[in-house]
Motif scaffolding. Structure first.
Motif, short mmCIF file in Angstrom:
data_model
loop_
_atom_site.label_atom_id
_atom_site.label_comp_id
_atom_site.label_asym_id
_atom_site.label_seq_id
_atom_site.Cartn_x
_atom_site.Cartn_y
_atom_site.Cartn_z
N GLU A 1 28.90 31.82 -19.38
CA GLU A 1 28.18 32.75 -18.20
C GLU A 1 28.92 32.49 -16.86
OE1 GLU A 1 24.09 32.60 -17.97
OE2 GLU A 1 23.45 32.98 -19.70
N VAL A 2 29.55 33.63 -16.28
CA VAL A 2 30.62 33.33 -15.15
C VAL A 2 29.62 33.58 -14.05
CG1 VAL A 2 32.33 34.41 -13.84
CG2 VAL A 2 32.42 34.16 -16.53
N ALA A 3 28.92 34.72 -13.90
CA ALA A 3 28.14 35.34 -12.52
C ALA A 3 27.16 35.92 -12.72
CB ALA A 3 29.13 35.58 -11.46
N SER A 4 26.17 36.27 -11.84
CA SER A 4 25.26 37.36 -11.91
C SER A 4 25.82 38.79 -11.60
CB SER A 4 24.15 36.97 -11.06
OG SER A 4 24.53 37.02 -9.70
N ALA A 5 27.06 38.83 -12.05
CA ALA A 5 27.68 40.30 -11.96
C ALA A 5 28.75 40.59 -13.12
CB ALA A 5 28.58 40.21 -10.69
N SER A 6 29.31 41.57 -13.31
CA SER A 6 30.22 41.84 -14.08
C SER A 6 31.51 41.18 -14.43
CB SER A 6 30.50 43.34 -14.49
OG SER A 6 29.41 44.28 -14.35
N VAL A 7 31.95 40.77 -15.35
CA VAL A 7 33.31 40.38 -15.52
C VAL A 7 34.25 41.31 -15.96
CG1 VAL A 7 34.61 38.63 -16.89
CG2 VAL A 7 32.25 38.09 -16.44
N VAL A 8 35.20 41.37 -14.91
CA VAL A 8 36.15 42.63 -14.86
C VAL A 8 37.19 41.92 -15.44
CG1 VAL A 8 37.14 44.42 -13.85
CG2 VAL A 8 34.72 43.81 -13.24
N ARG A 9 38.02 41.15 -15.02
CA ARG A 9 39.44 40.78 -15.18
C ARG A 9 39.34 39.27 -15.84
NH1 ARG A 9 43.74 44.34 -15.95
NH2 ARG A 9 43.52 45.97 -14.31
N CYS A 10 39.92 39.22 -16.80
CA CYS A 10 40.34 37.74 -17.46
C CYS A 10 41.63 37.56 -17.70
CB CYS A 10 39.34 37.59 -18.52
SG CYS A 10 39.71 38.47 -20.01
N LEU A 11 42.17 36.24 -17.40
CA LEU A 11 43.67 36.02 -17.59
C LEU A 11 43.87 34.42 -18.11
CD1 LEU A 11 46.52 37.29 -15.30
CD2 LEU A 11 46.45 35.03 -16.11
N TRP A 12 44.31 34.39 -19.22
CA TRP A 12 44.47 32.97 -19.56
C TRP A 12 46.00 32.72 -19.68
CZ3 TRP A 12 41.25 31.03 -24.40
CH2 TRP A 12 41.68 29.35 -24.61
N HIS A 13 46.44 31.67 -18.61
CA HIS A 13 47.77 31.40 -18.47
C HIS A 13 48.34 30.42 -19.44
CE1 HIS A 13 51.57 30.29 -16.19
NE2 HIS A 13 51.34 31.40 -15.69
N PRO A 14 49.40 30.72 -20.08
CA PRO A 14 49.80 29.93 -21.35
C PRO A 14 50.61 28.47 -20.48
CG PRO A 14 51.24 31.78 -20.79
CD PRO A 14 50.05 32.00 -20.15
N LYS A 15 50.98 28.56 -19.42
CA LYS A 15 51.68 27.30 -19.10
C LYS A 15 50.59 26.36 -18.33
CE LYS A 15 55.95 27.41 -17.37
NZ LYS A 15 57.00 27.69 -16.61
N LEU A 16 49.71 26.83 -17.44
CA LEU A 16 48.62 26.00 -16.85
C LEU A 16 47.45 25.70 -17.85
CD1 LEU A 16 48.39 27.99 -13.37
CD2 LEU A 16 49.83 26.11 -13.96
N ASN A 17 47.30 26.58 -18.79
CA ASN A 17 45.99 26.30 -19.76
C ASN A 17 44.93 26.48 -18.80
OD1 ASN A 17 44.58 26.04 -22.00
ND2 ASN A 17 44.62 23.91 -22.06
N GLN A 18 44.79 27.53 -17.91
CA GLN A 18 43.86 27.79 -17.16
C GLN A 18 43.17 29.23 -17.24
OE1 GLN A 18 44.44 26.47 -13.07
NE2 GLN A 18 45.15 24.34 -13.79
N ILE A 19 41.87 29.60 -17.11
CA ILE A 19 41.61 30.94 -17.20
C ILE A 19 41.14 31.33 -15.90
CG2 ILE A 19 39.90 32.44 -18.32
CD1 ILE A 19 39.60 30.38 -20.59
N MET A 20 41.54 32.63 -15.46
CA MET A 20 41.24 33.01 -14.22
C MET A 20 40.42 34.57 -14.59
SD MET A 20 43.50 31.20 -12.39
CE MET A 20 44.99 30.35 -13.38
N VAL A 21 39.13 34.65 -13.66
CA VAL A 21 38.23 35.65 -13.95
C VAL A 21 38.11 36.18 -12.55
CG1 VAL A 21 35.85 35.99 -14.73
CG2 VAL A 21 37.15 34.18 -15.88
N GLY A 22 38.06 37.72 -12.77
CA GLY A 22 37.51 38.33 -11.57
C GLY A 22 36.26 39.02 -11.68
N THR A 23 34.97 39.22 -10.86
CA THR A 23 33.86 39.46 -11.11
C THR A 23 33.65 40.67 -10.25
OG1 THR A 23 33.22 38.10 -9.19
CG2 THR A 23 33.32 37.13 -11.51
N GLY A 24 32.54 41.28 -10.57
CA GLY A 24 32.07 42.51 -9.85
C GLY A 24 31.51 42.15 -8.43
N ASN A 25 31.30 40.90 -8.06
CA ASN A 25 30.67 40.62 -6.68
C ASN A 25 31.97 40.01 -5.82
OD1 ASN A 25 30.86 38.39 -8.08
ND2 ASN A 25 28.85 37.60 -7.52
N GLY A 26 33.10 40.37 -6.02
CA GLY A 26 34.18 39.87 -5.17
C GLY A 26 34.64 38.26 -5.28
#
Length: 623
Positions: A465-490
């Protein structure tokens, strides 16, 4: 022979009387002495004889030790010395014959030679059981500890085999982009910089290595004026960024946000889109070629997918025109390259997925007519790392996987994934075992989730569960092994694991907030007068910091300025005044309106003074 001779003036005989004059001029003496002569043959012969003599002494010493070694070996004791091999003596003799280099040592074999050095520690016995060496182990460090270590290693191997255990979601940081939807995310190949785009038309640059715990972006700009950002992506070299916005012209920026290229706009009055030089309608998406660093791809509402070259901004490279079953024009809503860059895939508004060979733009190589519901915007297409599986995120709330070798029907389908945005994407995990996408949620009606699926079965294996808004973008970087998420509330969130992740968000969370630096300025003008008399000379200011510390202790210099007055004014201060005389007088009269709340008391306050000293009122009414 090698001869060294001192230099003399050619043609002039040596004069001993002038030795002092020459030495005083030249700076050194010793003229006219006989040169020293070196005989190299004699030196080499002496060296060879010395080597032969020393080798004979070593051999004689070893032979004296040999009988003692045989006696020790017979009584089961180790021998401390080993005879020198005869080859060594012959090599030292340089081809000369020595009486000690006889053939009686040649029969010695390496297997029969006695052991050299101290006794070996007791090793494994014939039964295979090891003998404990040294003091006994403390309790808890016996064989059971080794068994526990083996069990821990087995559990660790099981965790590595389970892809869910490798999801980096134990920690997170939140980057505040703004208040509107974060519609684009881009991370450079090295994982050093993150770029976010939003519906507020702005792009923000985040440097993980340069940020502290305050998590502030180091640059913000609006490259496309008042157009929403649709897509952002770094090139495979990381030196330029592709910006796709709501206009018809894609832009390429460098790492610092300066424009490198802007695609040309096509002629919207030409019917055949292949004859225009660029797009004529709003862009929907774009991406870089995975192998060729100068080539990128865009798709638009004008019904075309175009490839561009970074070196030629005046015209596109190739045009791909998706068509419906009846041959009519359809709008591509997303596009991508395959991992090897040989295929171009586009998802269209009529629910089809069309794939072309990059070098053949006329006919499609693979075509699926009913991939998603007709009229829904396919928001994302992405290829797996091995290049065999294509994942599609549809506007009909589904996620499907396809084998491009058998493209007629999907391998697996996941339903019930709410999607409100035309750029909701999906991505594969770095190990190619999981598939990740986000879900949308209406305001105050639940929360957006990051859903992880097994690639083979497309079953849900994990949710975040990311936030009380929509999950729009997701990106799993192979070198960092970290997940970036863009939400609908900025918000842009970064999920990481301190153990399994590398760099990225781990660099900035450990830094404390920087203290705000106050600019040091001279407290007063310092006049430099180097020739002034001592009594008039001013003391030179050594450090402004020390002077500021002294001024801080001075109550007059460190007095806080009066804050600006809000409202009509009080206490003799007027909030706002003009440049007229009357306003200046009003400002300096010191009006006090604290008693206006009770006017009767304000008048009766002067009654006693008026009765005792009737100067103003009473004399006027006597007549």
């Amino acid at each position: 022979s090698l001869t060294c001779r001192s230099s003399q003036v050619r043609g002039t005989p040596y004069n001993a009387g002038s030795d002092k004059d020459i030495s005083s001029i030249m700076g050194f003496s010793g003229f006219g002495k006989k040169a020293r002569t070196f005989d190299l043959d004699a030196i080499f012969e002496q060296t060879r004889r010395t080597a032969i003599e020393r080798s004979r002494q070593v051999l004689g010493y070893n032979r004296k030790k040999r009988p003692m070694g045989n006696w020790l070996q017979a009584h089961g004791q180790p021998v401390s010395l080993k005879p020198l091999h005869p080859g060594t003596a012959s090599s030292l003799c340089s081809g000369q014959t020595c009486c000690e280099c006889g053939s009686d040592d040649s029969d010695s074999d390496s297997d029969s030679e006695p052991r050299i050095g101290p006794l070996l520690p007791p090793g494994p016995t014939a039964g295979g059981e090891e003998v404990d060496v040294g003091p006994p182990l403390p309790p808890g460090y016996g064989k059971s500890t080794a068994d526990d270590d083996d069990e821990d290693e087995e559990m660790q191997d099981e965790d590595d085999e389970n892809p869910v255990k490798r999801i980096p979601d134990t920690h997170e940081i939140t980057l505040q982009h703004g208040t509107k939807t974060v519609s684009a995310l881009g991370l450079d190949p090295s994982g050093a910089r993150l770029v976010t785009g939003s519906y507020d038309f702005s792009i923000r640059f985040w440097d993980f290595a340069g940020m502290d715990a305050a998590l502030q972006a180091f640059r913000s700009l609006q490259p496309c004026e008042c157009h929403q950002i649709k897509s952002l992506q770094y090139s495979n070299t990381g030196d330029v960024i592709l910006v796709v916005a709501g206009n018809s012209q894609a832009k390429v920026l460098d790492r610092d946000g300066f424009q490198v290229m802007e695609c040309i706009k096509g002629d919207q009055y030409i019917v055949d889109m292949a004859n225009t030089k660029g797009h004529t309608a709003m862009l929907n998406g774009g991406c870089w070629h995975p192998k060729i660093k100068e080539e990128f791809l865009t798709c638009s509402n004008d019904g075309t997918v175009r490839t561009w070259d970074l070196s030629s901004e005046k015209k596109h490279k190739d045009v791909f025109k998706p068509r419906s079953l009846q041959g009519k024009r359809v709008t591509p809503t997303c596009c991508t390259y395959s991992r090897d860059g040989k295929l171009i895939a586009a998802g269209c508004q009529d629910g089809t997925i069309q794939i072309w060979d990059r070098n053949l733009s006329v006919h499609t190589k693979f075509h699926c007519r009913q991939a998603h519901a007709n009229g829904s915007d396919t928001s994302c297409l992405t290829f797996s790392y091995d290049g065999t599986i294509l994942a599609s995120r549809g506007g009909d709330d589904t996620l499907k996987t396809w084998d491009i070798r058998n493209f007629k029907k999907p391998l697996n389908v996941a339903t019930g994934l709410t999607n409100f945005f035309p750029m909701t994407d999906c991505c594969f995990s770095p190990d190619d075992k999981l598939l990740v996408t986000g879900t949308s949620a209406r305001r105050d009606e639940g929360s957006g989730k990051l859903v992880f699926f097994d690639r083979q079965t497309l079953q849900v294996v994990y949710e975040v569960e990311v936030a009380s808004a929509s999950v729009v973008r997701c990106l799993w970087h192979p070198k960092l092994n970290q997940i970036m998420v863009g939400t609908g509330n900025g918000l842009a969130k970064v999920y990481y694991d301190p153990v399994r992740s590398h760099r990225g968000a781990k660099l900035c969370v450990v830094k404390s907030n920087r203290k705000e630096k106050h600019a040091e300025a001279l407290t007063q003008d310092y006049i430099i007068t180097p020739h002034a008399l001592p009594m008039f000379r001013e003391a030179r200011q050594r450090s402004t910091r020390k002077q500021l510390e002294k001024d801080r202790l001075d109550p007059v210099k460190s007095h806080k300025p009066e804050p600006p007055v809000s409202g009509p004014g009080r206490g003799g201060r007027v909030a706002a005044h003009g440049g007229t005389l009357s306003s200046y007088i009003v400002k300096n009269i010191a009006l006090d309106k604290t008693d206006d709340s009770n006017p009767r008391e304000a008048i009766l306050r002067h009654a006693k003074d008026a009765s005792e000293n009737p100067y103003w009122v009473a004399p006027a009414y006597k007549k």
